[in-house]
Design a protein around this motif. Structure first.
Motif, PDB file in Angstrom:
ATOM      1  N   UNK A 142     -66.042  60.271 -35.028  1.00 19.15           N
ATOM      2  CA  UNK A 142     -66.041  61.721 -35.215  1.00 19.15           C
ATOM      3  C   UNK A 142     -64.828  62.194 -36.004  1.00 19.15           C
ATOM      4  N   UNK A 143     -64.017  61.255 -36.453  1.00 17.56           N
ATOM      5  CA  UNK A 143     -62.848  61.621 -37.251  1.00 17.56           C
ATOM      6  C   UNK A 143     -61.771  62.332 -36.453  1.00 17.56           C
ATOM      7  N   UNK A 144     -61.830  62.168 -35.124  1.00 15.71           N
ATOM      8  CA  UNK A 144     -60.833  62.817 -34.281  1.00 15.71           C
ATOM      9  C   UNK A 144     -59.639  61.891 -34.068  1.00 15.71           C
ATOM     10  N   UNK A 145     -58.588  62.476 -33.543  1.00 15.38           N
ATOM     11  CA  UNK A 145     -57.413  61.676 -33.201  1.00 15.38           C
ATOM     12  C   UNK A 145     -57.775  60.708 -32.079  1.00 15.38           C
ATOM     13  N   UNK A 146     -57.139  59.583 -32.075  1.00 20.28           N
ATOM     14  CA  UNK A 146     -57.326  58.583 -31.017  1.00 20.28           C
ATOM     15  C   UNK A 146     -57.026  59.246 -29.677  1.00 20.28           C
ATOM     16  N   UNK A 147     -57.941  59.156 -28.728  1.00 21.56           N
ATOM     17  CA  UNK A 147     -57.677  59.802 -27.442  1.00 21.56           C
ATOM     18  C   UNK A 147     -56.735  58.958 -26.579  1.00 21.56           C
ATOM     19  N   UNK A 148     -55.951  59.649 -25.792  1.00 23.24           N
ATOM     20  CA  UNK A 148     -55.121  58.933 -24.818  1.00 23.24           C
ATOM     21  C   UNK A 148     -55.977  58.450 -23.668  1.00 23.24           C
ATOM     22  N   UNK A 149     -55.501  57.478 -22.959  1.00 21.21           N
ATOM     23  CA  UNK A 149     -56.251  57.009 -21.769  1.00 21.21           C
ATOM     24  C   UNK A 149     -55.315  56.287 -20.795  1.00 21.21           C
ATOM     25  N   UNK A 150     -55.816  56.148 -19.602  1.00 18.00           N
ATOM     26  CA  UNK A 150     -55.098  55.381 -18.571  1.00 18.00           C
ATOM     27  C   UNK A 150     -55.998  54.241 -18.129  1.00 18.00           C
ATOM     28  N   UNK A 151     -55.437  53.049 -18.072  1.00 21.33           N
ATOM     29  CA  UNK A 151     -56.135  51.936 -17.424  1.00 21.33           C
ATOM     30  C   UNK A 151     -55.278  51.569 -16.208  1.00 21.33           C
ATOM     31  N   UNK A 152     -55.921  51.408 -15.062  1.00 21.59           N
ATOM     32  CA  UNK A 152     -55.150  51.080 -13.852  1.00 21.59           C
ATOM     33  C   UNK A 152     -55.248  49.594 -13.523  1.00 21.59           C
ATOM     34  N   UNK A 153     -54.103  49.069 -13.118  1.00 23.28           N
ATOM     35  CA  UNK A 153     -54.017  47.725 -12.562  1.00 23.28           C
ATOM     36  C   UNK A 153     -54.409  47.844 -11.100  1.00 23.28           C
ATOM     37  N   UNK A 154     -55.086  46.837 -10.575  1.00 22.55           N
ATOM     38  CA  UNK A 154     -55.503  46.938  -9.170  1.00 22.55           C
ATOM     39  C   UNK A 154     -54.315  46.726  -8.243  1.00 22.55           C
ATOM     40  N   UNK A 155     -54.527  47.018  -6.989  1.00 21.48           N
ATOM     41  CA  UNK A 155     -53.594  46.656  -5.924  1.00 21.48           C
ATOM     42  C   UNK A 155     -53.389  45.135  -5.944  1.00 21.48           C
ATOM     43  N   UNK A 156     -52.188  44.691  -5.598  1.00 24.79           N
ATOM     44  CA  UNK A 156     -51.846  43.270  -5.715  1.00 24.79           C
ATOM     45  C   UNK A 156     -52.780  42.367  -4.903  1.00 24.79           C
ATOM     46  N   UNK A 157     -53.085  42.773  -3.687  1.00 28.42           N
ATOM     47  CA  UNK A 157     -53.899  41.895  -2.839  1.00 28.42           C
ATOM     48  C   UNK A 157     -55.370  41.941  -3.245  1.00 28.42           C
ATOM     49  N   UNK A 347     -51.059  40.088  -9.824  1.00 24.00           N
ATOM     50  CA  UNK A 347     -51.246  41.217  -8.906  1.00 24.00           C
ATOM     51  C   UNK A 347     -50.526  42.478  -9.326  1.00 24.00           C
ATOM     52  N   UNK A 348     -49.820  42.481 -10.441  1.00 26.78           N
ATOM     53  CA  UNK A 348     -49.110  43.709 -10.842  1.00 26.78           C
ATOM     54  C   UNK A 348     -48.778  43.655 -12.344  1.00 26.78           C
ATOM     55  N   UNK A 349     -47.490  43.543 -12.653  1.00 22.90           N
ATOM     56  CA  UNK A 349     -47.062  43.688 -14.054  1.00 22.90           C
ATOM     57  C   UNK A 349     -47.766  42.715 -14.990  1.00 22.90           C
ATOM     58  N   UNK A 350     -47.958  41.486 -14.532  1.00 22.36           N
ATOM     59  CA  UNK A 350     -48.608  40.501 -15.384  1.00 22.36           C
ATOM     60  C   UNK A 350     -50.010  40.934 -15.769  1.00 22.36           C
ATOM     61  N   UNK A 351     -50.745  41.479 -14.821  1.00 22.77           N
ATOM     62  CA  UNK A 351     -52.084  41.977 -15.144  1.00 22.77           C
ATOM     63  C   UNK A 351     -51.999  43.086 -16.175  1.00 22.77           C
ATOM     64  N   UNK A 352     -50.979  43.926 -16.043  1.00 19.29           N
ATOM     65  CA  UNK A 352     -50.813  45.008 -17.009  1.00 19.29           C
ATOM     66  C   UNK A 352     -50.636  44.475 -18.418  1.00 19.29           C
ATOM     67  N   UNK A 353     -49.802  43.453 -18.547  1.00 16.68           N
ATOM     68  CA  UNK A 353     -49.562  42.903 -19.874  1.00 16.68           C
ATOM     69  C   UNK A 353     -50.828  42.244 -20.425  1.00 16.68           C
ATOM     70  N   UNK A 354     -51.542  41.546 -19.557  1.00 17.61           N
ATOM     71  CA  UNK A 354     -52.772  40.886 -20.031  1.00 17.61           C
ATOM     72  C   UNK A 354     -53.851  41.909 -20.399  1.00 17.61           C
ATOM     73  N   UNK A 355     -53.920  42.985 -19.660  1.00 13.00           N
ATOM     74  CA  UNK A 355     -54.853  44.071 -20.029  1.00 13.00           C
ATOM     75  C   UNK A 355     -54.518  44.577 -21.434  1.00 13.00           C
ATOM     76  N   UNK A 356     -53.233  44.779 -21.679  1.00 11.64           N
ATOM     77  CA  UNK A 356     -52.823  45.285 -23.000  1.00 11.64           C
ATOM     78  C   UNK A 356     -53.143  44.275 -24.097  1.00 11.64           C
TER      79      UNK A 356
END
Lengths: 365, 365, 365, 365
Positions: A142-157, A347-356
């Motif tokens: 649609x020629x719009x600006x890239x929308x912002x978004x949030x992706x959540x990492x799950x709880x560690x357990x 379970x936390x930061x590592x998942x965040x980096x892999x998601x990215x």
């Protein structure tokens, strides 16, 4: 090396933030440029603002970064923002970032239950990222600006729990009932102050506030299907899966152990050998995509009867691999097994980096 | 004080034997006179033969007892013999003692599965002692010599598990399904060498050899009915109860924590409040009989959400009381809860002493 | 039983306060009547105001006491006030109490360095209490109101250090040089939050703020002589004794271990056997006075080469006895040895109670 | 890559042997080819013969090596043999190897006290290797076969102690008096069974058999001069240096903490800043020689007052660097400080590998 993407970390002085910084040090895809923390720290060099408590030394490249306020303005050049903020602060800040068009991968719990926010364990349900992929593509078309978004990492357990479930469901169909009793490490509780020493030495604490509910709820979202229009995730209903969690804190630094039992819906249930083979054969999509941090072996099936153990097995595949042992028949449900996952990595930061990394591999960021 | 009964301890230098000696020190019913150990120790003073490893000091009254061989001859004057022998040795020795007409209360596993040997948790199923009561009465009626017998103490983790089950079954009828995941203390493994420090520091060991099978099997015997002729116990069948155990060793010195879930056969299930009240109201028979070591409060129902904890709750009622907390509905079975019991008191030597107190109160010895 | 003296506890909800309450429960000399805490707690029942964290249960007699503010008015009927206040609050409150004519035994450090305030380890230097005895007698002789006073309990690690020194100095003359390296338990750090679990699990912290200075300074006061007019204590000078401390926190719940070395001024030094015998023969004055809590054996000299150990020896004489082992010649100074003391009993609240028992036995209160 | 030297490991299935194997995996200088163990293991694949207990996985390259007997014949092609044998077995085996012309670097204590056997901490006294260098050169000059030799690795706690002493002695002259109190990790005790868990949980063991004597003696050899003819090391005399050690075992997996104090012979003593700078500036010879495992920073001088800590600092320079903190004046001797070293790396197998790297760099092997 191609141009690396610019990364920022919110809550950079905290426990999760420190982990993000370690994992992003010398990263082939990301270049860490912006560190945000509270006003008390802003304006100082990172090395001066931080009570560093990791077993690895602070990356030299982070030492002299001047800490910023947690404002979208300060992070405006970031291709990706990792949030290690406490839930007490994450709500409005992450919202501001999303509205400012930024891509946020967050370890906080605040937005996990929004249907249109993907809740992702990157070795399990990267397909939920299609929600943001779709939104980004649409804006582009649609020629719009890239929308912002949030992706959540799950709880560690939750991460450890769902890791072996995914390949099993893919192969043998839905799970009818699932119980898990956790023996969780203390690093997950952070360090200000985290779990007091006098509470955990020669002791077990059979309670972690909110944890059981998180595990029971998040499992239903992570294993749930995408809506047809890829706008949100559909939660599994109690009819579809029953989940029960009992959570304990034990005297372990890193690595959550979980004793799980499960029953498939389909009869007859598979054999123990079928279950083992299915877990062994599983290759996560992130690895197929060539993501830098993706585990070569997603699930390590251990045959020694006294494994997995946190001290010996938590670092398999740099903490991105999950270990499963003692797979055997269960007199009450179908199978029981022991799952071990590194709570601060997968379970936390590592998942965040892999998601990215997945987002980058798919050109979403 | 009336004449005390003469007591002996087999395996007196070991971990369980040391506990028996502590518990029998200054006991109103028993006078400790005979200590048996291996040939290596026999002939020495107890204080010289023993590597004492208890947190309480060795009773002065035991120090100078000359250690005997483990022969029935050496124990022939004993009214009661407590066996702390390792399973490797207990078989023939306990058999010899029984054949010699001695009354043996044993912590070893060797005879637990004989139908005519009572397997007793004294706060749970003292009625199984009717097997030996009947045999003794019969011999008396027939003018025969008092027959020897063995009573077995249950496995340590089984004791904690069945403690809350008994009052629940009495009130709400049979249990259909039962799962338990244990977090067990290391003292139960003895100390030659027991659990190595390097294996348990910053670690969990998700396996204890034979333990899960013991828990699953023993529960069916302990909760089983006496045969009509009181000659033996009838094991519950898998149709009557399904039991599943997952056993872990954690860095706790004393006190086994168990996360249990259960489902009653009868519908509708009772309410959480009914369950709590039933546990609170339970008074074990040993207490009614006035036994010296019987807990005043058999089951402590704790309302704080982070209890029971081993360090804080293991010594309730001197380790003879069992604590239960976090009683709540379970999305998979009916209820889940956390049970804590002192593994060397109600889970081992302490149970042995209380069994003997019941035998004495009932004039069986 | 004669009329018991009325006792109050300041800082009653804290770690030290809880210990005072346990130790004063069913005490033959003292009756606990007043509990003071912060405004946040004042007005509530003690059981409701307190996060009880002791391994013994809260005394039933304390549960329903309504918590007071920490004002002299609220404690005006007390014969003795035990202060478990944090140093941040103790200064003005204890001063107010003293000025109001109250007798205060304090665990806080605030007044330890005032020359006219006795700093007392009750098994070591009760003669320093003559300062307050003299003041009280004088006021009585002059027909004045009983004066208020403060007696300070020493730092926890100092208590263990000086315990064996006292009999040695009495017998062999002054100590020239003294070094101690401590391995201290975490209970001494309180629990809000105290030592974080992640900092102490699989770790040693080689630093405790202010502790080394306290040990080095307090030793010189406790071993120092009374001024001739008994108005104050004279500090030993660096010429008289050199003291060096290195303090570490280790993963132990209760019980401070100290590796000490010392050199006497007099030559030749005594023999190892002389040192052992002198320690064994020592009977503290509090025991001679018949004080309820005084240890029967003040110093336990252990001959096994791997003792004392915190888990096995900290509770000797209910934590009022001090254990000394491995007494041997030192290639650098004269002797080296290992001292173990219970940091919350003889090192804190327990010392406070025993000091008060001495005060009562001497009719000072 | 030039041809790598062939390496063997004696005692390959034990704790030290496993460490050697890890450190030799993918080593640029050595190729691991021979693994020796007891007859029980000989003939089996290494992976089948070994109860692997390291936190890193067994190197794939070692898995299929067939375990040999510990005979010189089996190791005859080795350029270097690393011995992780227990002292009970090391004596005759290492002697046989030496007589067979093999070069042995041994972690066993058996030959440490032979004057002509170098006792080497590779970051401290590699010049003692001149003894074997001289012997090898001489044989070469005489056209004889290369002689076998043994080089001993020091005791683990000695290694940490002498690391900071060497640069200080080099700069400020001899040390007059030295005291150390250690807080030692349990990994040093091996694992069959090593330190029992019940002995170390919530506890300190103030005794390690033989350890204090080893530290006091070995320090005098390691800091001693070579004889003029380079045939042996001359021990420092008690007049030259007085050393006193007190050794404790604490609940730490890896990393020995030592609280040391020292007095120089020369007056005036240097300043604290001089001491710090001297330690910071020290570069060990192994690093100058370009040895693969040599630490870039030999001594890490830490300025934070609560460091070094085992969990946070033991892995500096992959465990080959030693950390020193809290350097300050000592009221009794001149200085006190805290030293932390990794007991299985620089204190055992790691030192062995680095010694061999020096031997290779100097063409002694």
């Amino acid at each position: 090396m191609t141009q690396r993407k610019i990364a920022g970390v919110l809550g950079a002085t905290g426990s999760v933030g420190q982990r993000f910084i370690l994992l992003l040090s010398n990263h082939p895809t990301f270049e860490l440029k912006v560190l945000g923390a509270s006003s008390r720290s802003a304006g100082k060099k990172y090395v001066d603002a931080t009570n560093w408590k990791q077993t690895d030394l602070m990356p030299v490249s982070a030492e002299n970064i001047i800490v910023s306020e947690c404002s979208a303005e300060a992070f405006k050049d970031c291709d990706i923002v990792f949030s290690g903020l406490d839930a007490d602060y994450a709500g409005p800040i992450e919202k501001e970032f999303r509205e400012a068009g930024l891509a946020v991968v967050s370890n906080a719990k605040n937005y996990r239950r929004e249907p249109e926010v993907p809740l992702v364990v990157p070795i399990v349900n990267p397909e939920h990222l299609e929600i943001v992929e779709t939104a980004v593509s649409k804006a582009k078309a649609e020629g719009k600006a890239k929308p912002g978004f949030i992706v959540c990492i799950s709880n560690c357990s939750t991460a450890g729990l769902v890791a072996p479930l995914k390949p099993l469901v893919d192969k043998f169909g839905p799970i009818d009932m699932l119980t898990t009793t956790t023996l969780q490490a203390i690093s997950g509780a952070g360090f200000s102050p985290g779990v007091p020493g006098i509470d955990i030495l020669d002791n077990v604490i059979p309670y972690i506030g909110g944890e059981e509910d998180k595990m029971e709820w998040e499992t239903k979202k992570i294993l749930g299907p995408l809506a047809e229009d890829k706008s949100h995730v559909q939660l599994l209903t109690p009819d579809e899966i029953k989940v029960s969690a009992q959570c304990n804190r034990v005297a372990v630094s890193d690595g959550h152990t979980e004793c799980i039992s499960l029953r498939f819906k389909n009869r007859p249930a598979p054999s123990v050998e079928d279950v083992k083979q299915t877990l062994r054969d599983y290759v996560c999509d992130a690895y197929k995509l060539g993501c830098h941090s993706a585990p070569k072996q997603t699930i390590h099936v251990l045959d020694q009867n006294d494994r997995p153990q946190p001290r010996l097995d938590r670092n398999r595949d740099a903490g991105y691999g999950v270990s499963v042992g003692r797979i055997r028949e269960d007199p009450v449900l179908d199978f029981k097994m022991v799952v071990l996952s590194h709570n601060t990595i997968i379970g936390a930061a590592g998942s965040g980096v892999l998601i990215a990394e997945i987002l980058a591999a798919k050109n979403i960021i």
